[in-house]
Design an enzyme around this catalytic site. Structure first.
Site, PDB file in Angstrom:
ATOM      1  N   GLY A 160      12.269 113.401  13.860  1.00  0.00           N
ATOM      2  CA  GLY A 160      13.604 112.970  13.487  1.00  0.00           C
ATOM      3  C   GLY A 160      13.673 112.194  12.169  1.00  0.00           C
ATOM      4  O   GLY A 160      14.655 111.495  12.073  1.00  0.00           O
TER       5      GLY A 160
ATOM      6  N   SER B 214      18.506 123.008  10.254  1.00  0.00           N
ATOM      7  CA  SER B 214      19.896 123.523  10.627  1.00  0.00           C
ATOM      8  C   SER B 214      20.622 124.122   9.224  1.00  0.00           C
ATOM      9  O   SER B 214      21.850 124.132   9.436  1.00  0.00           O
ATOM     10  CB  SER B 214      20.787 122.336  11.302  1.00  0.00           C
ATOM     11  OG  SER B 214      20.695 121.149  10.414  1.00  0.00           O
TER      12      SER B 214
ATOM     13  N   VAL C 187      11.415 119.796  18.360  1.00  0.00           N
ATOM     14  CA  VAL C 187      10.731 119.189  19.509  1.00  0.00           C
ATOM     15  C   VAL C 187      11.242 119.807  20.768  1.00  0.00           C
ATOM     16  O   VAL C 187      10.276 119.338  22.026  1.00  0.00           O
ATOM     17  CB  VAL C 187      10.819 117.650  19.435  1.00  0.00           C
ATOM     18  CG1 VAL C 187      10.456 116.986  18.104  1.00  0.00           C
ATOM     19  CG2 VAL C 187      12.467 117.213  19.531  1.00  0.00           C
TER      20      VAL C 187
ATOM     21  N   ASN D 278      11.973 109.755  18.137  1.00  0.00           N
ATOM     22  CA  ASN D 278      13.285 109.117  17.612  1.00  0.00           C
ATOM     23  C   ASN D 278      14.285 110.289  17.482  1.00  0.00           C
ATOM     24  O   ASN D 278      15.443 109.932  17.666  1.00  0.00           O
ATOM     25  CB  ASN D 278      13.268 108.493  15.837  1.00  0.00           C
ATOM     26  CG  ASN D 278      14.482 108.625  15.327  1.00  0.00           C
ATOM     27  OD1 ASN D 278      15.234 107.587  15.665  1.00  0.00           O
ATOM     28  ND2 ASN D 278      14.706 109.693  14.423  1.00  0.00           N
TER      29      ASN D 278
ATOM     30  N   SER E  49      18.634 103.944  23.916  1.00  0.00           N
ATOM     31  CA  SER E  49      20.110 103.652  23.681  1.00  0.00           C
ATOM     32  C   SER E  49      20.649 102.798  24.700  1.00  0.00           C
ATOM     33  O   SER E  49      20.004 102.432  25.571  1.00  0.00           O
ATOM     34  CB  SER E  49      20.813 104.787  23.440  1.00  0.00           C
ATOM     35  OG  SER E  49      22.258 104.415  23.430  1.00  0.00           O
TER      36      SER E  49
ATOM     37  N   TYR F  42      24.043 112.498  27.169  1.00  0.00           N
ATOM     38  CA  TYR F  42      23.238 111.335  26.440  1.00  0.00           C
ATOM     39  C   TYR F  42      22.765 110.465  27.165  1.00  0.00           C
ATOM     40  O   TYR F  42      21.852 110.008  26.946  1.00  0.00           O
ATOM     41  CB  TYR F  42      24.343 110.856  25.217  1.00  0.00           C
ATOM     42  CG  TYR F  42      23.646 110.139  24.421  1.00  0.00           C
ATOM     43  CD1 TYR F  42      23.332 110.851  23.368  1.00  0.00           C
ATOM     44  CD2 TYR F  42      23.890 108.839  24.396  1.00  0.00           C
ATOM     45  CE1 TYR F  42      22.591 110.054  22.311  1.00  0.00           C
ATOM     46  CE2 TYR F  42      23.407 108.041  23.230  1.00  0.00           C
ATOM     47  CZ  TYR F  42      22.616 108.888  22.428  1.00  0.00           C
ATOM     48  OH  TYR F  42      22.165 107.933  21.315  1.00  0.00           O
TER      49      TYR F  42
ATOM     50  N   LYS G  70      18.830 109.243  27.786  1.00  0.00           N
ATOM     51  CA  LYS G  70      18.407 108.115  27.223  1.00  0.00           C
ATOM     52  C   LYS G  70      17.833 107.024  28.463  1.00  0.00           C
ATOM     53  O   LYS G  70      16.913 106.326  28.304  1.00  0.00           O
ATOM     54  CB  LYS G  70      19.459 107.167  26.354  1.00  0.00           C
ATOM     55  CG  LYS G  70      19.762 108.047  25.099  1.00  0.00           C
ATOM     56  CD  LYS G  70      18.621 108.219  24.063  1.00  0.00           C
ATOM     57  CE  LYS G  70      19.028 108.671  23.024  1.00  0.00           C
ATOM     58  NZ  LYS G  70      17.745 108.626  21.851  1.00  0.00           N
TER      59      LYS G  70
END
Length: 289
Positions: free
Chosen positions: A49, A76, A105, A131, A183, A196, A200
């Site tokens: 990324g 994208s 990935v 990342n 994060s 999320y 993380k």
């Protein structure tokens, strides 16, 4: 019967052991002092990324230090391809070799092929920065299967796919640095981030497991936990009032910049951090305090 003073002073007693240890410290060489906080010039780093945000800042920081760079991006559309090309040219300006490729990935095959080709094109592999990440925020009772899977598969499974592909090479050369970009939401949850936060938090667990398994091969595995960092994705996705609250909660009274995170990653990939592994370093301006 000896008194305590006699024991401490005799050769072989407590005092003798201490004296012997001190004498060894004076005569036996230890590891050379690591003066730099950047990887050695000529090393090869993969940044997933890497075409924007924290990934781009990290790739630039490596390139400035003379590290050859491979990065992938998720194709994208035209905008993502243009960002990747801009990053490629930016890195080449530093005189390092650059390999960039569209690779997802989430796919084990694509991740593995990208790592293998990057290693072959750039002549080795020393550093992996996982990342690549996405967010699909929604209350969990409204969250779709696709919104759950896309975040878990990118943020967590993607790191696994790339680490698994890189591990045999790092183990064989008995050297390597891996940094996973987690994060603060892997440490503290907020509303609407079930997918999320899970990804993380899982990445932190994965970091510690990988550190345990790869440590005997002299491979350091650590994680950074950024807070609210000013990237295009953040400002496009997060409401302004939430960013204001994040700024107020930070004890430094500000949001972070991608370079703030890149600097810590650079340190974790240098020999200055040779004795750090399995750690999670918040880069959050005191958001979690």
């Amino acid at each position: 019967m000896r008194g305590s003073g006699e024991v401490a002073g005799e050769k072989g007693g407590v005092g003798g052991v201490v004296e012997e240890l001190l004498s060894r410290m004076e005569t036996e060489p230890g590891p050379a002092l690591a003066l730099g906080s950047a990887p050695p010039r000529g090393h090869v780093a993969i940044v997933t990324g890497g075409s924007s945000g924290i990934g781009r800042a990290t790739a630039v920081a490596f390139a400035q230090s003379g590290v050859h760079i491979a990065f992938n991006h998720h194709d994208s559309g035209q905008e993502s391809r243009q960002a990747a090309e801009e990053t490629r040219e930016m890195l080449r300006d530093f005189g390092v070799r650059v390999f960039a490729q569209a690779a997802d990935v989430r796919s084990p095959d694509e991740a593995s092929a990208f790592v293998e080709e990057a290693r072959e094109r750039l002549g080795g592999l020393h550093i992996l920065v996982n990342n690549a990440g996405v967010g699909r925020d929604r209350a969990l009772w409204r969250m779709t299967d696709d919104e759950w899977r896309s975040v878990i598969d990118t943020n967590l499974s993607g790191a696994f796919h790339c680490t698994r592909a890189a591990a045999p090479h790092l183990r064989a050369q008995e050297f390597g640095k891996i940094v996973n970009v987690s994060s603060v939401h892997g440490l503290s949850s907020e509303f609407g981030l079930a997918n999320y936060c899970s990804s993380k938090a899982g990445l932190i667990g994965f970091t510690r497991s990988a550190a345990l398994e790869l440590g005997p091969s002299n491979v350091n595995v650590n994680a950074v936990a950024p807070g609210y960092i000013r990237t295009t994705e953040l400002t496009d996705r997060v409401p302004a009032e939430m960013l204001d609250r994040a700024r107020e909660r930070s004890v430094l009274g500000r949001l972070g910049d991608p370079q703030d995170v890149a600097s810590v990653i650079l340190f974790l990939c240098s020999e200055a951090s040779r004795h750090i592994t399995g750690a999670v370093i918040p880069v959050d301006g005191g958001y979690l305090i």
